[in-house]
Design an enzyme around this catalytic site. Sequence first.
Site, PDB file in Angstrom:
ATOM      1  N   GLU A 183       0.832  -1.201   0.000  1.00  0.00           N
ATOM      2  CA  GLU A 183       0.000   0.000   0.000  1.00  0.00           C
ATOM      3  C   GLU A 183       0.871   1.258   0.000  1.00  0.00           C
ATOM      4  O   GLU A 183       1.883   1.334   0.702  1.00  0.00           O
ATOM      5  CB  GLU A 183      -0.882  -0.024   1.261  1.00  0.00           C
ATOM      6  CG  GLU A 183      -1.781   1.176   1.462  1.00  0.00           C
ATOM      7  CD  GLU A 183      -2.547   1.100   2.774  1.00  0.00           C
ATOM      8  OE1 GLU A 183      -3.129   2.121   3.161  1.00  0.00           O
ATOM      9  OE2 GLU A 183      -2.558   0.030   3.409  1.00  0.00           O
TER      10      GLU A 183
ATOM     11  N   CYS B  63      -5.426  -2.780   2.824  1.00  0.00           N
ATOM     12  CA  CYS B  63      -5.885  -2.939   4.207  1.00  0.00           C
ATOM     13  C   CYS B  63      -4.711  -3.077   5.140  1.00  0.00           C
ATOM     14  O   CYS B  63      -3.807  -3.863   4.881  1.00  0.00           O
ATOM     15  CB  CYS B  63      -6.774  -4.177   4.298  1.00  0.00           C
ATOM     16  SG  CYS B  63      -7.424  -4.498   5.931  1.00  0.00           S
TER      17      CYS B  63
ATOM     18  N   GLY C  90      27.283   3.851  31.281  1.00  0.00           N
ATOM     19  CA  GLY C  90      27.664   2.591  31.913  1.00  0.00           C
ATOM     20  C   GLY C  90      26.467   1.784  32.362  1.00  0.00           C
ATOM     21  O   GLY C  90      26.628   0.715  32.959  1.00  0.00           O
TER      22      GLY C  90
END
Length: 564
Positions: A41, A155, A314
């Site tokens: 899409e 969709c 760290g």
Amino acid sequence: MKIALLQCNSVTGDVAGNMEHILEDVQQAAAAGAELCVTPELALCGVAPGHYLCAEDFAEGCRKALDHMAETLKGGPALLVGAPVPSVYASGLLSNAAVLVHKGTWQVASRKIYQGGQSGAQGSGPDAEDSRYFDKGISCGILTLGGWRMGVVLCEDAHSEEEAFWKTRYASGHNPLMELVQRGVDALIHMAAAPYSEGAQAAGEHMLSHVAARHHVHLLSVNLVGGNDSRVYNGQSLVFDPTGQLLARGKAFEEDVLVVDTAPSAPGGASSGGKAPEPLCASVEEDCWRALTLGTRDFVRKCGAEKVIVGLSGGIDSSVVCCVAAEALGAENVTGVLMPSPYSSEGSVADALSLAQNLGVATVTLPIEPAMTAFAQVLAPGLDLFEARPGDTTFENLQARIRGTLLSSLANRAGALVLNTGNKSEAAMGYSTLYGDTVGALAVIGDLTKTQTYAVARWYNAHKGEQIIPQQVFDKAPSAELRPGQKDEDSLPPYDELDPVLEDLLLPAAPPVGDNSSPLRLEVRSKLFMAEFKRRQEPLALFISRMPFGAGWQAPVAGRYRLP
């Protein structure tokens, strides 16, 4: 009939670049004998184009691209491409469409329906965003090619666990998939742009397999791949035969050209050329890692940058972000910045340096005590105007803001982006300093809880077969080290207690985790809502959960959650 699913990584707005990329994929598919190529899409313009669609020349640029593709492919295979086209219903609006490019011309084969209509969709995600710019469209289309009747569906909902897309009824009363089945089709072509989230792939595969078997049709689902702002698209395009058997699966988190043969003579009625479907990731942590690295790589590169700056404390969060950055962009493009204060432990500094050395990342150390002293002197006359309050965190927050300024300044000089190192647990509880440790262009682990961050870190070390992240980072108690002896648990519940409650509040389960009125749950919920004002000002996070902040989650900034 040979059909190629073009699992491409489009850059939103780059119509010219996307067009060339699609044509290259079509050429590759044609060499493999494909008669029809299908993109995801909106592959031509990129997913979630937003206000690009309102630019006067954008739609015209998409039309010119379609014209060019039609001319280029007039002697080649047919192409079904996702693109915006002018609406046939409302002047000035566009439709999200599937366009068939074939024999030197192009025509709209299908238009997408949006549940929310032209005034905007309910809910969240790409569909809700796109519905503001596209018209309602019409139902799905059918095209006939090579003797096959193929229904075309645009969709995003196929990978939704809450509502199977074949059962969805839109505001118009249409059920797109059932309409196609009732009209009689040999195959369903599903053009998707479904973002990654934990568990979505397995759920989507189950649903699509059910559709193919129930209606006895071939089902081909092509999905987008790549990072687009916060969302990451995992690809893993799918092909099912009429019995619901999985015939082919595209690569995960990579571009792919998946060619399948629907010839009845092939075993099961279709074939992927004898190639087994690409495997699923072996664990949730691997899925998450690949999503984070792809999302980070595409965000940085699509923003036009190459280098990143990461603050190294760290701790586990900055360690994971630095590992993701090095994997995504190459260690040579990552600079780790150590900014110790008088409260930073020697162990934290040593752990940060050890991590950077293991990754091959360059570092620079910028002690912040001189800046702390200078700020204290400059602030003194102003602070004297106000009475000190219990729990005053002025100078703790100042340390974070000094560090944020240093990171931003280095990014300016380097032409780099700062990667934020905050996690979802901290964002939920407001355990951060605005304009300090919230700085950054992208929050790489902003949708991972602290517990998930540790899990990904353990997976990473196991995957690499060595202790890239030092064991001490796992062993020590989490701390911001803004005052002597500080621990996160001074301000927050222990993460192993906090995170399950947090996840339950964000995505309620039945029954809830623990007592609904327990002090812990009430504390977490109160802090969760109170911190919304901070979250609105934090950087974009890569979405990997089913309920990330900034997408489906919505809470008022100026509110007070209080019940009688």
